[in-house]
Design a protein around this motif. Structure first.
Motif, mmCIF file in Angstrom:
data_model
loop_
_atom_site.group_PDB
_atom_site.id
_atom_site.type_symbol
_atom_site.label_atom_id
_atom_site.label_comp_id
_atom_site.label_asym_id
_atom_site.label_seq_id
_atom_site.Cartn_x
_atom_site.Cartn_y
_atom_site.Cartn_z
ATOM 1 N N THR A 163 0.833 -1.213 0.000
ATOM 2 C CA THR A 163 0.000 0.000 0.000
ATOM 3 C C THR A 163 0.857 1.248 0.000
ATOM 4 O OG1 THR A 163 -1.778 -1.163 1.169
ATOM 5 C CG2 THR A 163 -1.822 1.245 1.208
ATOM 6 N N VAL A 164 1.916 1.242 0.812
ATOM 7 C CA VAL A 164 2.847 2.374 0.822
ATOM 8 C C VAL A 164 3.488 2.543 -0.551
ATOM 9 C CG1 VAL A 164 5.054 3.191 1.737
ATOM 10 C CG2 VAL A 164 3.316 2.296 3.291
ATOM 11 N N ALA A 165 3.880 1.422 -1.149
ATOM 12 C CA ALA A 165 4.495 1.481 -2.478
ATOM 13 C C ALA A 165 3.540 2.101 -3.489
ATOM 14 C CB ALA A 165 4.909 0.081 -2.931
ATOM 15 N N ALA A 166 2.269 1.701 -3.440
ATOM 16 C CA ALA A 166 1.281 2.250 -4.368
ATOM 17 C C ALA A 166 1.055 3.736 -4.111
ATOM 18 C CB ALA A 166 -0.033 1.490 -4.239
ATOM 19 N N ALA A 167 0.999 4.122 -2.834
ATOM 20 C CA ALA A 167 0.753 5.526 -2.488
ATOM 21 C C ALA A 167 1.897 6.429 -2.939
ATOM 22 C CB ALA A 167 0.542 5.663 -0.978
ATOM 23 N N CYS A 168 3.077 5.852 -3.087
ATOM 24 C CA CYS A 168 4.223 6.661 -3.505
ATOM 25 C C CYS A 168 4.058 7.211 -4.918
ATOM 26 C CB CYS A 168 5.502 5.839 -3.405
ATOM 27 S SG CYS A 168 6.097 5.660 -1.703
ATOM 28 N N GLY A 169 3.235 6.548 -5.742
ATOM 29 C CA GLY A 169 2.960 7.093 -7.067
ATOM 30 C C GLY A 169 2.246 8.427 -6.978
ATOM 31 N N ALA A 170 1.245 8.512 -6.090
ATOM 32 C CA ALA A 170 0.544 9.775 -5.876
ATOM 33 C C ALA A 170 1.475 10.806 -5.257
ATOM 34 C CB ALA A 170 -0.673 9.549 -4.975
ATOM 35 N N LEU A 171 2.380 10.364 -4.383
ATOM 36 C CA LEU A 171 3.338 11.281 -3.765
ATOM 37 C C LEU A 171 4.214 11.940 -4.820
ATOM 38 C CD1 LEU A 171 4.609 12.389 -1.159
ATOM 39 C CD2 LEU A 171 6.110 10.403 -1.138
ATOM 40 N N GLY A 172 4.634 11.151 -5.811
ATOM 41 C CA GLY A 172 5.432 11.720 -6.888
ATOM 42 C C GLY A 172 4.681 12.791 -7.650
ATOM 43 N N ALA A 173 3.370 12.568 -7.877
ATOM 44 C CA ALA A 173 2.560 13.571 -8.572
ATOM 45 C C ALA A 173 2.392 14.828 -7.732
ATOM 46 C CB ALA A 173 1.192 12.984 -8.912
ATOM 47 N N LEU A 174 2.170 14.662 -6.428
ATOM 48 C CA LEU A 174 1.994 15.816 -5.544
ATOM 49 C C LEU A 174 3.271 16.632 -5.411
ATOM 50 C CD1 LEU A 174 -0.147 14.231 -2.691
ATOM 51 C CD2 LEU A 174 -0.900 15.922 -4.378
ATOM 52 N N ALA A 175 4.403 15.965 -5.568
ATOM 53 C CA ALA A 175 5.682 16.658 -5.416
ATOM 54 C C ALA A 175 5.998 17.547 -6.610
ATOM 55 C CB ALA A 175 6.808 15.644 -5.225
ATOM 56 N N ARG A 193 -6.105 18.446 -15.625
ATOM 57 C CA ARG A 193 -6.324 18.042 -14.245
ATOM 58 C C ARG A 193 -5.489 18.894 -13.295
ATOM 59 N NH1 ARG A 193 -6.428 12.962 -16.902
ATOM 60 N NH2 ARG A 193 -8.147 11.587 -16.280
ATOM 61 N N SER A 194 -6.030 19.145 -12.102
ATOM 62 C CA SER A 194 -5.241 19.792 -11.072
ATOM 63 C C SER A 194 -4.231 18.803 -10.523
ATOM 64 C CB SER A 194 -6.148 20.288 -9.938
ATOM 65 O OG SER A 194 -6.706 19.180 -9.238
ATOM 66 N N ARG A 195 -3.289 19.305 -9.728
ATOM 67 C CA ARG A 195 -2.296 18.415 -9.154
ATOM 68 C C ARG A 195 -2.950 17.350 -8.270
ATOM 69 N NH1 ARG A 195 2.561 20.799 -5.558
ATOM 70 N NH2 ARG A 195 2.185 22.515 -6.999
ATOM 71 N N LEU A 196 -3.956 17.759 -7.487
ATOM 72 C CA LEU A 196 -4.643 16.813 -6.614
ATOM 73 C C LEU A 196 -5.431 15.785 -7.425
ATOM 74 C CD1 LEU A 196 -5.345 15.924 -3.777
ATOM 75 C CD2 LEU A 196 -7.257 17.554 -3.791
ATOM 76 N N GLN A 197 -6.090 16.220 -8.494
ATOM 77 C CA GLN A 197 -6.827 15.290 -9.354
ATOM 78 C C GLN A 197 -5.890 14.290 -10.017
ATOM 79 O OE1 GLN A 197 -8.755 18.269 -11.808
ATOM 80 N NE2 GLN A 197 -10.756 17.864 -10.872
ATOM 81 N N THR A 198 -4.723 14.769 -10.458
ATOM 82 C CA THR A 198 -3.747 13.876 -11.068
ATOM 83 C C THR A 198 -3.246 12.850 -10.063
ATOM 84 O OG1 THR A 198 -3.026 15.571 -12.636
ATOM 85 C CG2 THR A 198 -1.491 13.779 -12.188
ATOM 86 N N ALA A 199 -2.933 13.321 -8.844
ATOM 87 C CA ALA A 199 -2.463 12.411 -7.802
ATOM 88 C C ALA A 199 -3.536 11.381 -7.458
ATOM 89 C CB ALA A 199 -2.068 13.199 -6.559
ATOM 90 N N SER A 200 -4.796 11.802 -7.433
ATOM 91 C CA SER A 200 -5.893 10.881 -7.129
ATOM 92 C C SER A 200 -6.029 9.824 -8.218
ATOM 93 C CB SER A 200 -7.204 11.658 -6.981
ATOM 94 O OG SER A 200 -7.131 12.572 -5.910
#
Length: 249
Positions: free
Chosen positions: A14-26, A164-171
């Motif tokens: 789950t952490v590994a998957a969430a890191c994809g969204a983290l990269g987008a938010l960064a 898309r906004s940054r949050l939409q992309t991360a989602s």
């Protein structure tokens, strides 16, 4: 206190998957995204996935060479089918259409779909590695977490023209990456049935990862920087992963 392998696998995948969204938010705005940084992200992702693929195919060949090689061929065929199905074979550039156009939105959805299918195969890789050894599975999940950050950076850049906004992309990336922990858990749950097929499954996981490196991650990096810079980054990332594996496992 003994940690449940299922809970450990669920947490790490789950952490590994969430890191994809983290990269987008960064990521900052599209104008703030330097091409060398994006190239480094692609090369880093390629190097980590290359190292992970090597660990898996080596484990498969150690157990039974022919099933491992057959599994690798099936993994390559599956990944090629993903690219054809999502209509993104060879497509490493961001959508070129205007954000408001249906074409840009459609291309963005195909990129997200492709990411979900790719993440599923990465989840299988984590799952079969965990069946083989819990430490190896968790180590692979950690390596893919770093890979997912770099991949999230590149995917966010590719989705920017969709409006898309940054949050939409991360989602969107988080939803696509959810297939990773789901398939990791499903693969691990089938461990008793997988025992005779473990070399085949290891080969399949390795084939998908290595084919992605050659057909998507490396071309993405080559488009943004020189071949020498890409080669150096990939070599360092792969070498660091294998060195850590020798030290920690």
């Amino acid at each position: 206190m003994t940690v449940s392998p299922v809970l450990a696998l669920l947490a790490m995948s789950t952490v590994a998957a969430a890191c994809g969204a983290l990269g987008a938010l960064a990521m900052g705005s599209p104008s703030d995204r330097p091409r060398p940084a994006l190239a480094s992200a692609s090369a880093l992702a390629a190097g980590l996935m290359l190292g992970a693929g090597y660990l898996l195919i080596a484990a498969g060949l150690d157990r039974d060479e022919l099933p491992a090689l057959l599994g690798a061929a099936l993994g390559i065929a599956y990944t090629a089918w993903i690219q054809r199905f999502s209509k993104t074979a060879g497509e490493v550039s961001p959508p070129a259409a205007a954000p408001s156009s249906g074409k840009a939105q459609g291309e963005g959805r195909r990129l997200v779909l492709r990411q979900a299918l790719h993440s599923a195969s990465e989840g299988v890789a984590i799952g079969v590695a965990t069946v083989l050894d819990l430490g190896l599975g968790l180590f692979l999940a950690g390596a893919l977490a770093l890979h997912n950050i770099a991949e999230g950076v590149v995917l966010a850049e590719s989705l920017a023209p969709t409006g898309r906004s940054r949050l939409q992309t991360a989602s969107a990336i988080a939803v696509a990456k959810a297939t990773q922990p789901l398939l990791a858990l499903a693969t691990f749950a089938l461990a008793p049935l997988l025992a005779p097929l473990l070399p085949l499954a290891l080969g399949f996981a390795a084939g998908t990862l290595l084919f992605l490196v050659l057909t998507e991650l490396l071309p993405e990096s080559y488009q943004r920087t020189s071949a020498n810079a890409t080669a150096i980054a990939v070599t360092l990332a792969t070498g660091a992963l294998l060195l850590l594996q020798d030290i920690l496992l």
